[in-house]
Design a protein around this motif. Structure first.
Motif, short mmCIF file in Angstrom:
data_model
loop_
_atom_site.label_atom_id
_atom_site.label_comp_id
_atom_site.label_asym_id
_atom_site.label_seq_id
_atom_site.Cartn_x
_atom_site.Cartn_y
_atom_site.Cartn_z
N SER A 1 0.84 -1.21 0.00
CA SER A 1 0.00 0.00 0.00
C SER A 1 0.87 1.25 0.00
N LEU A 2 2.05 1.15 0.62
CA LEU A 2 2.95 2.33 0.70
C LEU A 2 3.58 2.62 -0.66
N GLU A 3 3.85 1.56 -1.40
CA GLU A 3 4.37 1.75 -2.76
C GLU A 3 3.32 2.46 -3.62
N VAL A 4 2.06 2.07 -3.44
CA VAL A 4 0.98 2.72 -4.20
C VAL A 4 0.92 4.20 -3.85
N SER B 1 13.02 11.69 -5.78
CA SER B 1 13.84 10.48 -5.73
C SER B 1 13.81 9.82 -4.36
N ASN B 2 13.31 10.53 -3.38
CA ASN B 2 13.22 9.99 -2.03
C ASN B 2 11.81 10.17 -1.48
N ASN B 3 10.95 9.21 -1.77
CA ASN B 3 9.57 9.32 -1.30
C ASN B 3 9.38 8.50 -0.04
N ILE B 4 8.79 9.13 0.95
CA ILE B 4 8.47 8.38 2.17
C ILE B 4 6.95 8.35 2.32
N ALA B 5 6.39 7.18 2.02
CA ALA B 5 4.93 7.02 2.09
C ALA B 5 4.53 6.67 3.52
N LEU B 6 3.45 7.29 3.98
CA LEU B 6 3.04 7.11 5.38
C LEU B 6 1.55 6.81 5.49
N ILE B 7 1.22 5.94 6.43
CA ILE B 7 -0.19 5.71 6.81
C ILE B 7 -0.25 5.85 8.33
N TYR C 1 7.53 13.45 2.32
CA TYR C 1 6.47 12.70 3.01
C TYR C 1 5.19 12.73 2.16
N ILE C 2 4.59 11.55 1.98
CA ILE C 2 3.35 11.46 1.21
C ILE C 2 2.34 10.66 2.00
N SER C 3 1.14 11.20 2.17
CA SER C 3 0.12 10.47 2.93
C SER C 3 -1.28 10.99 2.65
#
Lengths: 333, 201
Positions: B95-98, B106-112, B148-150
């Motif tokens: 889900s974090l890759e999505v 170039s540096n994405n940090i996906a968060l839930i 940060y992406i959420s």
């Protein structure tokens, strides 16, 4: 042409699938019980139950089809327990059923868990109407009046703990391992009714209440402990069981009289309780009531009973569309 | 090749049908807690609009977590049942890759948000190569730098802009797994298990 229902039941801690022919004949059933896992926690842990259901659902479905030597093409319709039960658990069976109904374009039959318990008896002998049904289990305690197939009138139910739940809690207090119900039943046969426990909710309604008698047991155990003494386990089991069986029998017999019915069906896990069986057998004989209690394998949760009930729901056109959701609590109508 | 993509791990439900590298249907909207009611009608619509039937599918891409325990199971039960019954492979997707998929940095940090200060976090670069493994961690303990992406309200996080085709291109050649073995990746034990482990320590 025969009707083959593929049924799925995941309302609590059993992952089960079954194929039932014409509401009466069991072609194949698979039941995967999680009881041993939950025993580590002294009771069913809902999140663990959900996790185990999703791990096993397709294995159980596959084994059922293999056992029946059938494919989805042979199936007429898909029945599933949509409630009541543990919501996370129900959802696994429900989503699997909806997916199969969608892929193969088959009718989807929503089945109430209690209807399933009642129709478990239909796998043994066709139900005769009108009847009174007493559904007693770890999660439920209900009395129903049925004038005909798949018509249910809810007469009453527990206001707090289910009867099986009370057994398990009493078992814990008197140090009997989980699941305590069957062991308390066994112990009850070796003791004497010496403890003064109340007859729970002894009124003219068809409702039940088991939290009071459970608290009374807990208090007695604590009082004895404070005096540095221990209760007599067997005598406590006997006293508790006698009171519970007395009130269940009394209200059930009252319902039979009020509705002028001579057929009684007992269903659910607690239908395996020998004290309850003995008491109802005696009263039914004395009152010319035809008593039907299914074999133990049909008393506990299984998908065969959902397939049996589902057949009658299907014949009445009681179908659901793909929006069908699970319901944690829901009255049987 | 005909693919079905399902992600129900967060409140935003994603259902897509991709045929020969082209998105034929995409549902990507917040449905909240109504996941179990909503998902089948979206999947049904996806097949209708793509003009295919489930039996045409070659493979299913299914998000197996982390995220809402119940949410993950709703979509994953559909994917698992469908793949098992149709005898096709299923590829588990994070889900974090999505969540990270459409952001070009170039540096994405996906968060839930995982409550009580915790998050599920995963690091992905612009090609969706995993920089650090998905984990359950206190938000304040994340030491990697990045964007940060959420979907959740997390300080300084931007909203996801997902790219389904990018995910599918990356995983298309994976053989997938036996559907019986497709299970959620919760990244977290249940409370009951944690307590039992504490007792046993």
């Amino acid at each position: 042409m025969s009707t083959y229902i593929l049924a799925i039941e995941t309302s609590c801690d059993e992952t089960s699938a079954s194929i039932i022919k014409d509401g009466r004949e069991e072609i194949a059933t698979v039941i995967l019980s999680q009881m041993k896992t939950h025993a580590n926690y002294g009771g069913v842990v809902p999140e663990i139950a959900s996790r185990m259901h999703i791990e096993n659902i397709t294995l159980v479905l596959e084994e059922t089809l293999v056992k029946a030597n059938m494919t989805m093409d042979d199936i007429t319709a898909i029945a599933v327990t949509y409630g009541p039960g543990l919501i996370g658990s129900l959802l696994i069976g429900l989503m699997a059923a909806k997916t199969l109904a969608f892929i193969y374009n088959k009718p989807l039959i929503p089945v109430h868990h209690h209807a399933g318990h009642i129709y478990a008896n239909n796998l043994v002998k066709p139900l005769e109407f009108p009847l009174i049904a007493l559904v007693v289990s770890g999660g439920h305690t209900n009395l129903f009046y049925m004038p005909e197939d798949y018509k249910f009138k809810h007469l009453g139910g527990t206001l707090d703990d289910a009867v099986g739940e009370a057994y398990d809690k009493v078992a814990r207090v008197i140090n009997v391992p989980y699941p305590g119900g069957p062991l308390v039943d066994k112990l009850a046969h070796t003791g004497v009714d010496t403890y003064k426990l109340p007859l729970p909710l002894n009124d003219n309604s068809y409702n039940f209440s088991f939290s009071g008698i459970k608290s009374a047991v807990i208090n007695l155990v604590h009082n004895e402990k404070q005096k540095g003494k221990e209760i007599n386990k067997a005598n406590m089991a006997t006293s508790f069981q006698n009171r519970v069986v007395e009130i269940l029998t009394k209200k059930t017999m009252h319902a039979l009289k009020e509705y002028n019915v001579t057929n009684l069906i007992v269903a659910g896990g607690v239908a395996a309780n020998s004290g309850l069986r003995e008491s109802l057998t005696k009263e039914c004989q004395a009152n010319d009531v035809n008593l039907i209690i299914p074999e133990i394998k049909y008393c506990t949760d299984n998908a065969a009973m959902i397939g049996a009930a589902g057949y009658y729901a299907y014949k009445l056109g009681r179908l659901a569309d793909l929006d069908l959701n699970a319901k944690a609590s829901e009255e049987l109508k | 090749m005909k693919y079905l993509f399902i992600d129900s791990a967060t409140a935003t439900l994603v259902v897509a049908v991709v045929v020969n590298g082209e998105i034929k249907y995409l549902f990507n909207e917040k449905v909240g807690t109504d996941m179990s009611s909503a998902i089948m009608s979206k999947i049904s619509m996806a097949f209708d609009q793509a003009g295919i039937v489930p039996q045409d599918l070659d493979k299913i891409f299914a998000v197996n977590g982390p995220g809402s325990f119940t949410g993950i199971r709703v979509g994953l039960t559909v994917a698992k049942t469908m793949a098992w019954s149709l005898k096709i492979p299923v590829v588990p997707i994070s889900s974090l890759e999505v969540i990270a998929s459409g952001t070009p940095s170039s540096n994405n940090i996906a968060l839930i948000d995982a409550r009580r200060g915790f998050v599920y976090a995963g690091g992905y670069d612009k090609d969706l190569t995993n920089i650090f493994r998905d984990k359950y961690i206190l938000l304040k303990d994340i030491d990697q730098q990045g964007t940060y992406i959420s979907y959740d309200n997390i300080v300084s996080a931007i909203k996801p802009n997902i790219d389904i085709l990018k995910i599918i291109r990356k995983h298309e050649r994976e053989p997938g797994i036996n559907p019986h073995r497709l299970n959620p990746n919760y990244l977290k034990l249940t409370e009951a298990e944690e307590n039992l482990n504490k007792q046993n320590d």
